[in-house]
Scaffold this active site. Structure first.
Site, PDB file in Angstrom:
ATOM      1  CD  GLU A   1      -6.255   6.198   2.986  1.00  0.00           C
ATOM      2  OE1 GLU A   1      -5.486   5.578   3.609  1.00  0.00           O
ATOM      3  OE2 GLU A   1      -6.149   6.263   1.607  1.00  0.00           O
TER       4      GLU A   1
ATOM      5  CG  ASP B   1      -2.229   0.896   0.798  1.00  0.00           C
ATOM      6  OD1 ASP B   1      -2.159   1.631  -0.051  1.00  0.00           O
ATOM      7  OD2 ASP B   1      -3.150   0.866   1.764  1.00  0.00           O
TER       8      ASP B   1
END
Ligand code: BGC
Length: 850
Positions: free
Chosen positions: A558, A358
């Protein structure tokens, strides 16, 4: 000296020639006439551009010389032959690659951080657009297509001609791009719970992604979130792994095509990604990128009974890429977890596709140097490193690690083999850049056909949570029979708010950010001859038969979406509006008007104080661009069919115990809840359970944090010098009890107070300030109970203007809504256009309460 000059001028002539040849051969770039935008990275300023171009052109020069020199050695007969078996092609290509070429396949730069010339020079294997990263030339689908195709062309100019794999987050449509169809976020799609719809949507998303030349989406998210404090809860279909497995696999089938079918990974399809592997949604306190804490046996049981279920389903459906999660499991980051990646995913599950890290994830793993971190991640099984800006360092360090034995040659071969395998399987070596099909799809970008699918998804995603009777008829029936309808709230007429995060920008934003139909317009479009009025502030006329109030969360993505249990609520401005509407709504209800709440949120949030104030409550989640779908159900012929896929407690402070007893008094709505317009329950087992609102415990109410300033005992005044923490040019207790900034020298002021607010309600904050000029850089930040990071806080500019002198204080006011509880307030200024100022005190004027 002379020689150097000579070289430079020869270089310049060659550079010019290369530019001319480049323009002539590169059709897409030539036709749009925007070469500059293409050559330089997104972040490069005009001034810097010349330098980048010049250097890079020189680099190409060298690269093209090498190309002609070495190309004669390349044997393309096997790997470029589509009739050959994929494994044979992989081996034929791998055998001809240098270590440098292999390392380049393993890096994934952000498009803003690389030029086309660098792509050719290094032979970079993959490129991404992170959230909100549009091509510099513009954010239309055609801008994307031209940009991506020029990147693809650059990759083909390398010695081996290995095509580049381009990835993007099409997590609810190709929504970085202006004009894309935005579908409901996964939480809504979970509520819709319709595999066929997911397949259709997957296919439609793939078409829009493919229209821009992109072959890979970083979706679906396979989390089954257990704690809605987590800012990514809306990216998960629901809390049950089986449901996630079913819908995730359906999305993969839609996006990639059914395995074995002709359309599988054909030119209208994209690769999906099973993400984020693994454990997300289970971190302590729902912290994004946090830690899953449990003993090794428990982890194993959880893995095998639950967490791997969606992954197995997605892999069975054909997913060929897996993205590792930022989170840790028992303190070890997944990015360096050999057991989870190498042994479980690649070993036990037999995954032969590629594992991508990621965004900057490698920078979070252990290791004294970046080189070591890279070795740890690669050795744990990460094949492709999404290190968007540090990609050159990654490239160099992979090489160094192999040279000194920190990464074995076999491991690099394995990683590259996986990357190449996926590229061959996805047909990249046969891909025609800017093909006729791609242009057809481009012409259809954001088409009515796709919007129709999104509209269907919106209809199916809405969940009716409460539907009480108003004068013998359910609220929803009253609405259906209404002639006069009020739709209230800023979110009712705001495309950005209804789309949520991952739309145009990474975080998303309120406002008219992309094409679509707002909820108000959607309601109006299906209302026929009914009178539908919109009021942003919630002005009630008294003539309404039904009032729909739209409230909820503002967009986030997020970590900025992480909340503490005391601030998992609707926004303060929505609270304020509800407070102002309270009496009117009460009166309206007494007169038989149906009062309906439409909640736009990315998760269950605390609505305890409002449940009794509405006849009906609808969870609309984050529906995306097609507000017509809301209208279809509210006023059209469609009934509600969505059901909750999350357990919804009365208070977020009960999240930790919400799974202990599903009929417990602390649960407001059970998983499975969903009503129809006539008030009956959709699922037998999942009936709505609105019990009485539990009282908050005495301790909770009395929990004035130690050291907090209790407003009740200070007459609602915060003296400037009573701050609990400060930095820089702020002084305690000087002349006139002032904290002040005099004479800026590139400094900041940053003063904090811990405050106990005794009662909920609207407040006017009075700032008594003396300032030497108008200034918009002073902000008040606040969050309850603490400002975890600035992104989490409410933030408003204190409207201060020049006062007669630095000894003359004036009252500058701000209106805010505050719930009772502990707060941290922070008064922050920076030097940009700063005024010298002195703050004397802040008074909290209570203007209206519950
Ligand atoms: C997110 C991923 C996403 C990636 C690329 C990360 O911050 O965690 O879900 O795919 O960025 O944009």
């Amino acid at each position: 000296m002379q020689n150097k000059k000579k070289l430079i001028s020869v270089g310049a002539v060659v550079a010019l020639l290369v530019i001319v040849i480049f323009l002539l051969v590169n059709k897409n770039v030539f036709m749009t006439g925007n070469k500059d935008a293409e050559v330089a990275g997104n972040t490069v300023s005009t001034e810097e551009q010349t330098t980048v171009e010049e250097t890079d052109v020189k680099e190409t020069e060298t690269a093209s010389v090498e190309e002609t020199q070495e190309q004669s050695d390349v044997d393309k007969s096997i790997y470029m032959d589509p009739a050959k078996d994929v494994e044979e092609r992989v081996e034929a290509l791998l055998a001809q690659m240098t270590l440098e070429e292999k390392a380049a396949q393993m890096v994934q730069p952000e498009q803003q951080a690389i030029t086309q010339i660098e792509i050719t020079k290094y032979g970079v294997g993959s490129v991404l657009s992170g959230g909100g990263s549009a091509p510099r030339r513009g954010n239309g689908a055609d801008d994307w297509q031209a940009h991506i195709n020029s990147i693809k062309e650059a990759a083909l100019k390398t010695r081996l001609g290995i095509p580049v794999l381009y990835g993007v987050d099409a997590v609810h449509g190709h929504t970085n791009v202006y004009g894309a169809t935005a579908y409901p976020h996964n939480i809504g799609l979970g509520a819709a719970n319709d595999e066929e719809l997911m397949e259709k949507m997957g296919a439609a998303v793939a078409e829009e992604v493919r229209a821009t030349g992109i072959q890979w989406t970083f979706a679906p998210t396979l989390a089954n979130p257990q704690n809605e404090l987590w800012g990514r809860t809306y990216e998960g279909f629901g809390e049950d792994a089986e449901l996630v497995a079913k819908l995730g696999a359906a999305f993969v089938r839609g996006a990639q095509g059914e395995i074995g079918s002709e359309e599988h990974l054909s030119e209208t399809k994209v690769l999906g990604t099973a993400k984020h592997y693994i454990g997300e949604g289970y971190t302590t306190a729902g912290i994004n990128q946090g830690n899953v804490e449990m003993d090794a046996e428990e982890v194993d049981a959880l893995l095998h009974d639950t967490l791997l279920v969606p992954y197995k389903a997605a892999l069975d459906a054909g997913a060929r890429t897996v993205m590792v999660s930022f989170n840790s499991v028992n303190g070890l980051k997944c990015h360096e977890n050999d057991y989870l990646v190498n042994q479980v995913l690649k070993g036990e599950l037999g995954f032969t596709g590629l594992v991508v890290g990621d965004y900057n994830g490698v920078q979070q793993v252990s290791g004294a140097t970046y080189k070591e971190q890279i070795a740890n991640a690669v050795n744990a099984g990460v094949d492709l490193l999404m290190e968007p800006y540090a990609w050159k360092e990654v490239y160099t360090n992979i090489i160094k690690n192999v040279e000194d034995g920190s990464i074995s040659q076999e491991r690099v071969d394995d990683a590259v083999r996986r990357i190449l395998r996926v590229k061959f399987e996805a047909g990249l070596f046969e891909e025609q850049i800017g093909s006729e099909k791609e242009n057809e799809l481009l012409a259809e970008f954001g088409s009515d056909e796709h919007r129709e699918i999104a509209r269907e998804a919106v209809r199916k995603s809405m969940v009716l949570l409460k539907n009480d009777k108003v004068d013998g008829k359910t609220a929803m029936k009253v609405l259906a029979d209404s002639s006069n309808i009020l739709v209230a709230g800023s979110k009712a007429n705001d495309i950005g708010a209804q789309c949520g995060g991952w739309t145009i920008s990474w975080q998303g934003n309120v406002g008219n950010i992309t094409k679509g139909t707002t909820i108000f317009d959607g309601i109006k479009n299906v209302a026929g001859d009914k009178n539908v009025i919109y009021s942003m502030n919630g002005t009630v006329s008294g003539d309404e038969d039904a009032i729909i109030v739209v409230v909820g969360e503002d967009p986030y993505a997020e970590t900025s979406g992480d909340r503490s249990s005391s601030n998992l609520t609707i926004t303060n401005s929505d609270k304020s509006m509800l407070q102002n509407m309270k009496e009117d709504l009460q009166k309206a209800r007494e007169n038989g008007t149906a009062v309906i709440m439409l909640l736009l949120s990315g998760r269950p949030i605390t609505i305890a104080d409002y449940v009794e104030e509405f006849d009906a409550i609808i969870a609309g989640w984050l529906p995306g661009t097609e507000g017509d779908g809301v209208g279809d159900v509210l006023l059209g012929d469609y009934d509600f069919s969505g059901t909750l896929t999350y357990t919804w407690p009365w208070y977020a402070s009960d999240i930790d115990t919400k799974f202990e007893d599903e009929s417990a008094a602390n649960i407001l709505f059970k998983n499975g809840t969903g009503l129809t317009k006539d008030g009956s329950s959709i699922n037998e087992e999942g009936t709505v359970t609105i019990g009485a609102k539990p009282e908050k415990s005495e301790e909770e109410i009395a929990a004035i944090a130690e050291g907090s300033i209790n407003l009740e005992s200070t007459d609602y005044v915060l003296e400037a010098e009573n701050y609990t923490a400060d930095s820089y040019l702020v002084f305690r207790g000087n002349e006139n009890n002032i904290s002040y900034v005099d004479g800026w020298n590139g400094q900041w002021a940053n003063t904090k107070w811990d405050v106990w607010v005794p009662k909920s309600g609207n407040y006017t904050l009075h700032f008594y300030i003396a300032a030497n000029k108008d200034c918009k850089t002073v902000e008040i930040y606040y969050a309850s109970p603490k400002i975890v990071d600035d992104g989490n806080a409410n933030k408003t500019v204190v409207p201060m203007t020049k006062t007669a002198s630095l000894m003359d204080y004036e009252d500058f006011t701000l209106d805010v809504y505050l719930d009772a509880g502990n707060y941290e307030f922070k008064f922050m200024t920076n030097a940009a256009n700063a005024a010298d100022f002195r703050l004397d005190r802040i008074e909290f004027e209570y203007t209206s309460g519950e």
